[in-house]
Scaffold this active site. Structure first.
Site, PDB file in Angstrom:
ATOM      1  N   HIS A 284     -16.413  -4.368  -9.675  1.00  0.00           N
ATOM      2  CA  HIS A 284     -17.843  -4.423  -9.372  1.00  0.00           C
ATOM      3  C   HIS A 284     -18.561  -3.538 -10.380  1.00  0.00           C
ATOM      4  CE1 HIS A 284     -21.210  -3.944  -6.084  1.00  0.00           C
ATOM      5  NE2 HIS A 284     -21.668  -4.429  -7.239  1.00  0.00           N
ATOM      6  N   ASP A 285     -19.147  -4.159 -11.401  1.00  0.00           N
ATOM      7  CA  ASP A 285     -19.819  -3.406 -12.458  1.00  0.00           C
ATOM      8  C   ASP A 285     -20.764  -4.369 -13.176  1.00  0.00           C
ATOM      9  OD1 ASP A 285     -20.351  -1.423 -14.543  1.00  0.00           O
ATOM     10  OD2 ASP A 285     -18.437  -0.520 -13.949  1.00  0.00           O
ATOM     11  N   ILE A 286     -21.358  -3.926 -14.263  1.00  0.00           N
ATOM     12  CA  ILE A 286     -22.226  -4.820 -15.011  1.00  0.00           C
ATOM     13  C   ILE A 286     -21.383  -5.959 -15.583  1.00  0.00           C
ATOM     14  CG2 ILE A 286     -23.874  -2.979 -15.527  1.00  0.00           C
ATOM     15  CD1 ILE A 286     -22.706  -2.883 -18.357  1.00  0.00           C
TER      16      ILE A 286
ATOM     17  N   ASP B 144      -5.442  -6.530  -6.436  1.00  0.00           N
ATOM     18  CA  ASP B 144      -6.638  -6.313  -5.620  1.00  0.00           C
ATOM     19  C   ASP B 144      -7.378  -5.061  -6.082  1.00  0.00           C
ATOM     20  OD1 ASP B 144      -8.472  -6.219  -3.507  1.00  0.00           O
ATOM     21  OD2 ASP B 144      -7.036  -5.261  -2.146  1.00  0.00           O
ATOM     22  N   LEU B 145      -8.187  -5.215  -7.141  1.00  0.00           N
ATOM     23  CA  LEU B 145      -8.940  -4.081  -7.684  1.00  0.00           C
ATOM     24  C   LEU B 145     -10.438  -4.158  -7.391  1.00  0.00           C
ATOM     25  CD1 LEU B 145      -7.156  -3.550 -11.127  1.00  0.00           C
ATOM     26  CD2 LEU B 145      -6.643  -2.514  -8.909  1.00  0.00           C
ATOM     27  N   LYS B 146     -10.889  -5.292  -6.869  1.00  0.00           N
ATOM     28  CA  LYS B 146     -12.278  -5.442  -6.419  1.00  0.00           C
ATOM     29  C   LYS B 146     -13.284  -4.991  -7.479  1.00  0.00           C
ATOM     30  CE  LYS B 146     -11.046  -4.558  -1.554  1.00  0.00           C
ATOM     31  NZ  LYS B 146      -9.652  -4.070  -1.732  1.00  0.00           N
TER      32      LYS B 146
ATOM     33  N   ASP C 202       0.841  -1.197   0.000  1.00  0.00           N
ATOM     34  CA  ASP C 202       0.000   0.000   0.000  1.00  0.00           C
ATOM     35  C   ASP C 202       0.876   1.249   0.000  1.00  0.00           C
ATOM     36  OD1 ASP C 202      -2.321  -1.518  -0.034  1.00  0.00           O
ATOM     37  OD2 ASP C 202      -2.348  -1.704   2.147  1.00  0.00           O
TER      38      ASP C 202
ATOM     39  N   GLY D 257      -0.413  -5.826   5.944  1.00  0.00           N
ATOM     40  CA  GLY D 257       0.083  -4.565   5.425  1.00  0.00           C
ATOM     41  C   GLY D 257       0.947  -3.834   6.420  1.00  0.00           C
ATOM     42  N   ARG D 258       0.323  -2.949   7.193  1.00  0.00           N
ATOM     43  CA  ARG D 258       1.060  -2.029   8.040  1.00  0.00           C
ATOM     44  C   ARG D 258       1.939  -2.692   9.094  1.00  0.00           C
ATOM     45  NH1 ARG D 258      -4.264   1.751   8.205  1.00  0.00           N
ATOM     46  NH2 ARG D 258      -5.119  -0.280   7.690  1.00  0.00           N
TER      47      ARG D 258
ATOM     48  N   THR E 138     -13.201  -5.999   5.874  1.00  0.00           N
ATOM     49  CA  THR E 138     -12.928  -6.163   7.301  1.00  0.00           C
ATOM     50  C   THR E 138     -13.180  -4.876   8.082  1.00  0.00           C
ATOM     51  OG1 THR E 138     -10.579  -5.801   6.809  1.00  0.00           O
ATOM     52  CG2 THR E 138     -11.319  -8.076   7.092  1.00  0.00           C
TER      53      THR E 138
ATOM     54  N   LYS F  90       0.527  -7.945  -2.575  1.00  0.00           N
ATOM     55  CA  LYS F  90      -0.765  -7.440  -3.048  1.00  0.00           C
ATOM     56  C   LYS F  90      -0.585  -6.034  -3.590  1.00  0.00           C
ATOM     57  CE  LYS F  90      -4.021  -5.858  -0.206  1.00  0.00           C
ATOM     58  NZ  LYS F  90      -4.478  -4.546  -0.766  1.00  0.00           N
TER      59      LYS F  90
ATOM     60  N   ASN G  49     -20.759  -7.408 -18.487  1.00  0.00           N
ATOM     61  CA  ASN G  49     -19.920  -7.252 -19.674  1.00  0.00           C
ATOM     62  C   ASN G  49     -18.690  -6.385 -19.397  1.00  0.00           C
ATOM     63  OD1 ASN G  49     -19.527  -7.685 -22.636  1.00  0.00           O
ATOM     64  ND2 ASN G  49     -19.655  -5.456 -22.639  1.00  0.00           N
ATOM     65  N   THR G  50     -18.871  -5.334 -18.605  1.00  0.00           N
ATOM     66  CA  THR G  50     -17.743  -4.471 -18.271  1.00  0.00           C
ATOM     67  C   THR G  50     -16.691  -5.237 -17.477  1.00  0.00           C
ATOM     68  OG1 THR G  50     -19.098  -2.477 -18.280  1.00  0.00           O
ATOM     69  CG2 THR G  50     -17.053  -2.387 -17.025  1.00  0.00           C
TER      70      THR G  50
END
Length: 238
Positions: free
Chosen positions: A63-65, A59-61, A10, A213-214, A122, A32, A67-68
């Site tokens: 979340h769309d329709i 890690d881009l998560k 990060d 991470g941290r 989380t 990551k 086809n996209t």
């Protein structure tokens, strides 16, 4: 089963990443790359890290329709990353489209990236589920339902907190990946996360992989911190 320790890079830019990775000498890591870094540096940061011999969870998560997400995954598959993810809240058709995109975009002779779904972050608490998101039911039940949808859609696993791992393993089997962020050493601050655990607790509960991470990246000696976390993860401590 291989149970990786994934370090969350990060950082804001490539220079910070290079400075950090140099501290690990010849150690081959699983890292990551999230939105903060990818949106600043683009695909070139992925190529650079892969050239150093490290594995990557991108890690881009998404979340769309459907086809996209399919077309986006077609492009991400060409980056030679090892793991990608979507938000399970996008539904089964979207998750199925993600797999279709990955399969279409993976170069011939290469293994397609594994794909997992984020169930609930989380940082999400039960009160947030009840009052802000207006999702009915206990957060553990919500996570299990989302995970079941992910498995039925052909995904390899989910991102969840350690607190849901036992239930997911019991209901979906231990071969279904449970990748758990929110990992802190015993004396570390919880920062902006609410459902956290130590590496040993995560191992004992059955997590497939942990994301740290941290506790490592902000440590005075990141390499030493990495070794301490790795030891705790492998030895099933408190």
């Amino acid at each position: 089963m291989d149970r990786p320790l994934i370090i969350a890079l990060d950082f804001q830019d490539r220079q910070e990443v290079e400075t950090f990775l140099k501290k690990f000498e010849d150690e081959k890591l699983y890292v990551k790359v999230g939105m903060e870094l990818f949106y600043q540096e683009g695909p070139s940061i992925i190529s650079h890290i892969k050239q150093l011999g490290h594995k990557i969870f991108l890690d881009l998560k998404l979340h769309d329709i459907p086809n996209t997400v399919k077309q986006a995954m077609r492009g991400l598959a060409k980056l030679d990353v090892d793991l990608v993810n979507v938000h399970a809240a996008g539904g089964k058709k979207m998750m199925q489209a993600a797999i279709e995109g990955l399969e279409a975009g993976t170069p011939e002779g290469k293994k397609r990236p594994a794909c997992i779904a984020v169930t609930q972050l989380t940082s999400t608490s039960q009160s947030m589920v009840d009052e802000e998101l207006l999702i009915k039911g206990d957060i553990n039940e919500v996570v299990l339902h989302y995970a079941q949808n992910a498995k039925e859609s052909g995904l390899e696993g989910v991102v969840c907190s350690t607190h849901e791992v036992e239930s997911l393993n019991q209901n979906l089997g231990t071969s279904f990946m449970t990748v758990t962020p929110g990992i802190r050493m015993k004396d570390d601050s919880s920062d902006d996360q609410t459902r956290i655990a130590t590496p040993g607790q995560a191992r004992r509960l059955g997590s497939t992989a942990i994301v740290v991470g941290r506790s490592i990246t902000k440590a005075e000696n990141p390499y030493k911190a990495y070794l301490n976390v790795k030891k705790a993860w492998e030895e099933i401590g408190e």
